[in-house]
Design a protein around this motif. Structure first.
Motif, PDB file in Angstrom:
ATOM      1  N   UNK A 264     -25.115  -7.013  64.908  1.00  0.00           N
ATOM      2  CA  UNK A 264     -23.774  -6.451  65.022  1.00  0.00           C
ATOM      3  C   UNK A 264     -22.789  -7.253  64.167  1.00  0.00           C
ATOM      4  N   UNK A 265     -22.928  -8.561  64.170  1.00  0.00           N
ATOM      5  CA  UNK A 265     -22.064  -9.395  63.333  1.00  0.00           C
ATOM      6  C   UNK A 265     -22.265  -9.089  61.856  1.00  0.00           C
ATOM      7  N   UNK A 266     -23.519  -8.848  61.473  1.00  0.00           N
ATOM      8  CA  UNK A 266     -23.814  -8.501  60.079  1.00  0.00           C
ATOM      9  C   UNK A 266     -23.122  -7.200  59.681  1.00  0.00           C
ATOM     10  N   UNK A 267     -23.137  -6.194  60.551  1.00  0.00           N
ATOM     11  CA  UNK A 267     -22.474  -4.928  60.237  1.00  0.00           C
ATOM     12  C   UNK A 267     -20.968  -5.108  60.125  1.00  0.00           C
ATOM     13  N   UNK A 268     -20.383  -5.912  60.995  1.00  0.00           N
ATOM     14  CA  UNK A 268     -18.943  -6.147  60.933  1.00  0.00           C
ATOM     15  C   UNK A 268     -18.580  -6.933  59.675  1.00  0.00           C
ATOM     16  N   UNK A 269     -19.476  -7.832  59.252  1.00  0.00           N
ATOM     17  CA  UNK A 269     -19.231  -8.561  58.006  1.00  0.00           C
ATOM     18  C   UNK A 269     -19.191  -7.609  56.819  1.00  0.00           C
ATOM     19  N   UNK A 270     -20.071  -6.606  56.799  1.00  0.00           N
ATOM     20  CA  UNK A 270     -20.010  -5.577  55.746  1.00  0.00           C
ATOM     21  C   UNK A 270     -18.671  -4.853  55.793  1.00  0.00           C
ATOM     22  N   UNK A 271     -18.194  -4.585  56.990  1.00  0.00           N
ATOM     23  CA  UNK A 271     -16.925  -3.875  57.134  1.00  0.00           C
ATOM     24  C   UNK A 271     -15.765  -4.717  56.606  1.00  0.00           C
TER      25      UNK A 271
ATOM     26  N   UNK B 221     -18.374  -0.276  53.087  1.00  0.00           N
ATOM     27  CA  UNK B 221     -18.398   0.669  54.202  1.00  0.00           C
ATOM     28  C   UNK B 221     -19.745   1.365  54.335  1.00  0.00           C
ATOM     29  N   UNK B 222     -20.407   1.642  53.225  1.00  0.00           N
ATOM     30  CA  UNK B 222     -21.696   2.323  53.321  1.00  0.00           C
ATOM     31  C   UNK B 222     -22.719   1.458  54.045  1.00  0.00           C
ATOM     32  N   UNK B 223     -22.790   0.165  53.677  1.00  0.00           N
ATOM     33  CA  UNK B 223     -23.719  -0.729  54.360  1.00  0.00           C
ATOM     34  C   UNK B 223     -23.340  -0.921  55.821  1.00  0.00           C
ATOM     35  N   UNK B 224     -22.037  -0.947  56.102  1.00  0.00           N
ATOM     36  CA  UNK B 224     -21.596  -1.099  57.486  1.00  0.00           C
ATOM     37  C   UNK B 224     -22.001   0.116  58.328  1.00  0.00           C
ATOM     38  N   UNK B 225     -21.786   1.313  57.772  1.00  0.00           N
ATOM     39  CA  UNK B 225     -22.168   2.523  58.517  1.00  0.00           C
ATOM     40  C   UNK B 225     -23.672   2.558  58.736  1.00  0.00           C
ATOM     41  N   UNK B 226     -24.439   2.185  57.735  1.00  0.00           N
ATOM     42  CA  UNK B 226     -25.896   2.176  57.878  1.00  0.00           C
ATOM     43  C   UNK B 226     -26.333   1.171  58.950  1.00  0.00           C
TER      44      UNK B 226
END
Length: 882
Positions: A496-503, A508-513
């Motif tokens: 989850x932290x990794x996705x928020x870091x993308x955000x 945004x594409x990596x975060x959504x994925x």
């Protein structure tokens, strides 16, 4: 007749039916018939007459016939005084304790007048020699030995207790048995009073003072535990005072050898602790120094750890207040820690490494990371390493950007043994179960586990972005290590932290994925959070349909997720479905009572639904939690303004000025409210302050210009109108105002010059031509006046024709009043001109307050209600008819 005494069978009987005394006694010895017990000084034979033939045991009922009839009762004063053979065996200890003394029987010969009182139980009779008698037991069981033993034999009796087993004679009623002797005529009286204690001796005085000192130390410690620090310090000081008095008293009485050095140590140690607790660090250091320098306490050097802690606290306090000398305090702390480390034996490894950890932390505060790394590595290589030391070591590696060492340090951190539960304790791992069990040890163990996991999670988030060539590779490496070391829940949290870091990096594409990968894990405990974050992302992009979809999926995974309910309500709010949004906000408040975002947005919904009292209730709830929140105060003031409560609105906006000092929007609001209340002085003050901080607000400029015109201060009014003309150069109104001010002040030439400039830019303006004619006539320019009159007549005809055409093609509607929704959008003000309304209230995934953070209230769309330059206020000769 067979009788049993203590399990011993007595079978031999005399001629009167009494058992012989030659039986075996309790101790296993034999008592010979006729043996005299006076040699032992314990018992006395009495003269016994043979009983009557009609009753073998008649003596039990008739005191005159019984051999014990002549015995006096205990406490019989007459018999006691007449017979001087009694000696009182006074026990000194019994006297001091206030206990009654016990009479001892003096040696008496046979045939004496009155034998001693019977206090034992009747055992039997003795026969032989010249007398037969009964023996009296006056003390506890003495124990008997073999034949020839002079020890007294225990005897039993029921006569002394007042009990009889025979029926009463002559039909008299048998008295009730009272073992306390209440039925006897001569009952036992109360115990004698305690003897008064003599005056205190020096030893007693010192003993009392020592007791008081111990009591004060205990009270001081209890007050400290209850956070009553001042009371604890007072008790500690009083204990030190009493202890010094105790030492002086003992020296005065010549009892110096009885001085309690341990008590002195306890008093000083407690006093130093209380000084430390009350942040009196200098006094605490002085008190500890007295202890460690005293050679009577060889192990007192360990207290230098406390002294090092005090230096550490002093350095932190100096850093917070910006004082100089902070580095020196850390150096003193390290010195004290090392001196204490020398006092600790090598067998106490855990204590030694704790002190070493403190030294390392002091090095970190000094910026000496290399020294700290050496100490932390020494701790981690020992067998008593802990999670805190491992985490601090990673921080030092991060400060020096040793990527390889960071990998090694993180691997060492997750290899540490985590505190484990027993099998029985694993049955209730939840916090609710722990609360029901009330097991303090289990709760402490769970807290230590959570703390250890917190160190691991923080270290992973710190190392993952920098330990590999790119951020994504670092996160994947750390996640894989956590899964191998049986930390799957921490690995999921790091995803989850990794996705928020993308955000945050706008990928945004990596975060959504990444969020969708977590969302596909149906049974994962982070699926609700992933869907919720996806909903927020789509909301920011303006895709409210997808935002609503993922908010509903988050709710399907976790029904009572307050954040998901708020996001769903925000989507419905943007779609102007205020009733549905209100329901979701209410559910969010029910799921989480302190969800401030839901309460704030619920208040906005009530405002949109024109339910102002309910909206005011919601904002008042938030004001109780956060009294100085600018958004909450602004909405409360706006509601009072709409409800026509200008006094309350002024009070709230004045309070808002404390939270947002010098905010031009709030100042303009206050000026408009005081203008409505006809308080021109206050209105002018707030409008002028608003203009000073924000000089481009057209409403404020127009009001100030009109106020100076009404005050006949035309020069100041011209400066404001010129500023307005600079801001809106295409608006002819401000140029007409400037010309009118010149004309009112008697400067007709300047006024005519301004009017000519206006006529060149707007040749068909009727008002400009009308005032040009007036100025030319005043200046005596008849030719130009005639010319301007002809142009005025032509412009008037054109204006009338145009007005007629407009009335013919357009039928006017009734005066349109602003709706409540537009008032909310426009900041509860009047929209100038025909500008399209701007949505001022923004709803985010969290709160309107979060979206408005960083903005001043002056950036909101605030308008002055009295911006109409009508003829009634300024006169026909100043303003044109528009």
């Amino acid at each position: 007749i067979n009788a049993e005494y203590g399990g011993r069978q007595i079978q031999a009987m005399d001629q009167w039916g009494n058992p012989l005394v030659g039986q075996q006694d309790y101790g296993g010895g034999m008592v010979q018939p006729g043996q005299d017990f006076n040699d032992g000084g314990m018992m006395q034979q009495g003269i016994q007459q043979p009983p009557q033939e009609d009753s073998v045991y008649g003596g039990f009922d008739d005191p005159q016939d019984d051999g014990y009839g002549g015995f006096a009762q205990f406490g019989d004063a007459a018999g006691f005084e007449d017979q001087h053979q009694y000696n009182m065996n006074v026990n000194a200890q019994s006297v001091r304790q206030g206990l009654p003394t016990t009479p001892a029987v003096a040696r008496m010969g046979t045939g004496m007048g009155v034998p001693p009182p019977m206090t034992g139980a009747r055992m039997g009779t003795a026969m032989g020699g010249t007398a037969m008698g009964r023996q009296v037991l006056t003390t506890a069981r003495p124990g008997t030995g073999a034949q020839g033993d002079n020890g007294a034999r225990p005897m039993t009796s029921i006569k002394g207790a007042g009990y009889t087993s025979l029926p009463s004679r002559m039909g008299s009623a048998r008295p009730m048995f009272d073992p306390m002797g209440g039925n006897q005529p001569q009952a036992r009286g109360p115990a004698p009073p305690l003897q008064k204690r003599e005056e205190n001796s020096p030893e007693d005085l010192c003993r009392e003072l020592e007791r008081q000192v111990n009591t004060l130390i205990e009270e001081s410690a209890c007050a400290n535990a209850e956070k009553q620090l001042e009371v604890a310090l007072d008790k500690a000081k009083e204990a030190a005072k009493r202890e010094r008095q105790l030492c002086r008293e003992r020296e005065k009485a010549g009892l110096a050898d009885q001085i309690n050095s341990d008590l002195t140590y306890a008093v000083c140690f407690n006093l130093a602790n209380q000084y430390d607790a009350n942040s009196m660090y200098t006094e605490a250091l002085n008190t500890y120094s007295l202890i460690v320098k005293d050679k009577n306490y060889p192990n007192a050097g360990r207290l230098r750890v406390n002294m090092g802690n005090i230096y550490f606290k002093m350095a932190d306090a100096m850093g917070r207040t910006g004082q100089s000398g902070q580095q020196g305090k850390y150096t003193n702390a390290i010195k004290m820690y090392r001196m204490a480390l020398d006092q600790i034996p090598t067998t106490a490894k855990e204590i030694r490494f704790r002190i070493l950890r403190n030294i390392s932390i002091a090095f970190i505060r000094l910026g000496q990371f290399q020294d700290a790394i050496q100490n932390f590595e020494q701790i981690m290589e020992s067998g008593v390493s802990d999670f805190q030391s491992g985490f601090n070591l990673i921080l030092c590696y991060y400060a020096h950007m040793h990527k390889d060492k960071m990998k090694k340090g993180f691997a060492s951190l997750i290899e540490l043994r985590q505190p484990q539960m027993d099998d029985a304790e694993e049955d209730s791992p939840t916090r609710e179960g722990l609360a029901k069990m009330k097991d303090d040890l289990l709760v402490d163990l769970t807290d230590r586990q959570k703390k250890a996991e917190g160190y691991i999670t923080t270290a992973a988030k710190l190392c993952a972005p920098v330990m590999e060539r790119d951020m994504d590779s670092g996160y994947l490496s750390v996640i894989e290590q956590l899964k191998i070391r049986e930390y799957p829940h921490l690995a999921s949290e790091l995803e989850m932290t990794r996705a928020i870091a993308f955000l945050k990096n706008k990928q945004f594409d990596l975060a959504v994925e990444s969020f969708k990968d977590l969302e596909r894990k149906e049974k994962h405990n982070l699926a609700s959070s992933a869907n919720n974050n996806l909903s927020f992302m789509y909301f920011l992009q303006g895709d409210y349909n997808n935002a609503l979809k993922y908010a509903e999926e988050a709710l399907s995974a976790e029904r009572w997720n307050a954040a998901s309910l708020v996001n769903k309500g925000n989507c419905l709010f943007q779609k102007k479905k205020y009733e549905d949004a209100k329901k979701d906000y209410i559910l969010a408040v029910q799921a989480e009572g302190d969800c401030h975002n839901a309460i704030f947005n619920l208040g906005l919904c009530y405002m949109m639904l024109k339910q102002f009292p309910q909206a005011l209730d919601q904002f008042n709830k938030l004001q109780e939690v956060s009294p100085d929140n600018p958004d909450v105060l602004y909405n409360i003031g706006s509601i009072h303004e709409v409800m026509n409560k200008p006094a309350e609105a002024c009070r709230v906006y004045s309070r808002l000025m404390g939270a947002c000092p010098n905010d031009p929007g709030v100042l303009a609001k206050l000026g408009a409210l005081y203008n409505k209340q006809k308080d021109d002085a206050q209105a002018f003050y707030y409008y002028e302050m608003s203009y000073r901080f924000y000089p481009v607000n057209m409403d404020v400029i127009s009001w100030l210009g009109a106020w100076y015109v009404k005050s006949n201060v035309f020069e100041k009014a011209i400066s404001f109108f010129e500023r307005a003309a600079q801001i809106e150069p295409d608006e002819v109104k401000w140029q007409l105002m400037i010309a009118s001010c010149h004309r009112r002040s008697g400067q007709d030439k300047k006024a005519l010059a301004v009017y000519k400039a206006i006529n060149r830019g707007h040749p068909g303006n009727v008002e400009c031509l009308k005032y040009m004619v007036q100025c030319a006539e005043r200046l005596g320019m008849s030719d130009e006046a005639s010319k301007y009159s002809a142009e005025l007549a032509k412009a008037t005809r054109d204006a009338q024709r145009m007005s007629y055409d407009q009335r013919k093609s357009w039928s006017p509607d009734p005066l349109r009043q602003a709706t409540m929704e537009e008032q909310v959008d426009h900041g509860f003000g009047v929209q100038r001109g025909g500008a399209p309304p701007a949505m001022n209230v923004e709803i985010g995934d969290v709160s309107v307050a979060q979206k408005m953070k960083g903005k001043t209230v002056g950036q909101l769309n605030t308008r002055v209600d009295d911006d109409d330059w009508g003829d009634d206020e300024l006169g026909d000769d100043l303003l044109p008819d528009t």
